[in-house]
Design a protein around this motif. Structure first.
Motif, PDB file in Angstrom:
ATOM      1  N   LEU A 139       0.828  -1.196   0.000  1.00  0.00           N
ATOM      2  CA  LEU A 139       0.000   0.000   0.000  1.00  0.00           C
ATOM      3  C   LEU A 139       0.867   1.251   0.000  1.00  0.00           C
ATOM      4  O   LEU A 139       1.776   1.398   0.813  1.00  0.00           O
ATOM      5  N   ILE A 140       0.613   2.156  -0.931  1.00  0.00           N
ATOM      6  CA  ILE A 140       1.374   3.407  -1.009  1.00  0.00           C
ATOM      7  C   ILE A 140       0.667   4.448  -0.153  1.00  0.00           C
ATOM      8  O   ILE A 140      -0.474   4.807  -0.408  1.00  0.00           O
ATOM      9  N   ILE A 141       1.369   4.903   0.882  1.00  0.00           N
ATOM     10  CA  ILE A 141       0.829   5.936   1.761  1.00  0.00           C
ATOM     11  C   ILE A 141       1.753   7.141   1.671  1.00  0.00           C
ATOM     12  O   ILE A 141       2.962   7.018   1.820  1.00  0.00           O
ATOM     13  N   PRO A 142       1.179   8.308   1.408  1.00  0.00           N
ATOM     14  CA  PRO A 142       2.022   9.505   1.340  1.00  0.00           C
ATOM     15  C   PRO A 142       2.826   9.671   2.634  1.00  0.00           C
ATOM     16  O   PRO A 142       2.300   9.441   3.726  1.00  0.00           O
ATOM     17  N   PRO A 143       4.087  10.054   2.523  1.00  0.00           N
ATOM     18  CA  PRO A 143       4.955  10.173   3.691  1.00  0.00           C
ATOM     19  C   PRO A 143       4.403  11.077   4.796  1.00  0.00           C
ATOM     20  O   PRO A 143       4.614  10.830   5.968  1.00  0.00           O
ATOM     21  N   SER A 144       3.677  12.098   4.422  1.00  0.00           N
ATOM     22  CA  SER A 144       3.180  13.033   5.427  1.00  0.00           C
ATOM     23  C   SER A 144       1.855  12.596   6.060  1.00  0.00           C
ATOM     24  O   SER A 144       1.375  13.249   6.978  1.00  0.00           O
TER      25      SER A 144
END
Length: 172
Positions: A139-144
């Motif tokens: 799952l790609i989760i934005p770093p922020s």
């Protein structure tokens, strides 16, 4: 004799470029660091246009950009347009990216309680845990997005606890 070595440290060269994100008829001017990746732009689109990262495509000059691409090689200049393609999350999708994981976790818990000591069913629960853990890992989760990262961690902890229970039962 001793040799002296001098090392010069150059500061990281950054270039900030003002670009325009376009989603449907909405426009948003943002400043991007060309050393960042497309994922940083996707993070902004997630927050500003409510388009989940996994549903997004970012298009620049007719080319779809990968999330891990650096912005620098694109040669962005002031006021270039980056098109954001993808459907915004609806109120019915309020669970967001974790809705399917909540459903899978609930099913795994039901299946474990229904296994009632059956080794084959319990082993199946362990396999289901592994599949969900693998999906969470990709799952790609934005770093922020710290809230989403915490939510993913909660799922991982819950699934690992179930996996431990399955492993200890199967070890008997």
């Amino acid at each position: 004799s001793k040799a002296t070595v001098s090392v010069l440290y150059w500061p990281r060269h950054t270039m900030i470029v003002h670009v325009i994100l376009v989603h449907n008829k909405r426009r948003l001017g943002i400043d991007v660091d060309t050393k960042d990746t497309v994922l940083s732009v996707m993070d902004v689109a997630w927050k500003q246009f409510n388009v989940p990262v996994e549903k997004q495509k970012i298009v620049y000059k007719g080319k779809t950009l990968n999330a891990d691409m650096k912005l620098e090689p694109l040669g962005l200049v002031v006021n270039d347009k980056l098109m954001v393609l993808g459907a915004a999350a609806t109120k019915g999708e309020s669970k967001g990216i974790f809705g399917p994981f909540e459903e899978k976790l609930a099913k795994i818990k039901r299946d474990l309680s229904n296994a009632d000591g059956d080794r084959k069913l319990t082993a199946g629960v362990g396999e289901a845990c592994q599949h969900v853990l693998e999906s969470l890992d990709t799952l790609i989760i934005p770093p922020s997005d710290l809230e989403a990262k915490q939510k993913r961690k909660q799922f991982v902890v819950a699934l690992q606890a179930i996996q431990d229970e399955v492993d200890s039962f199967l070890a008997k």
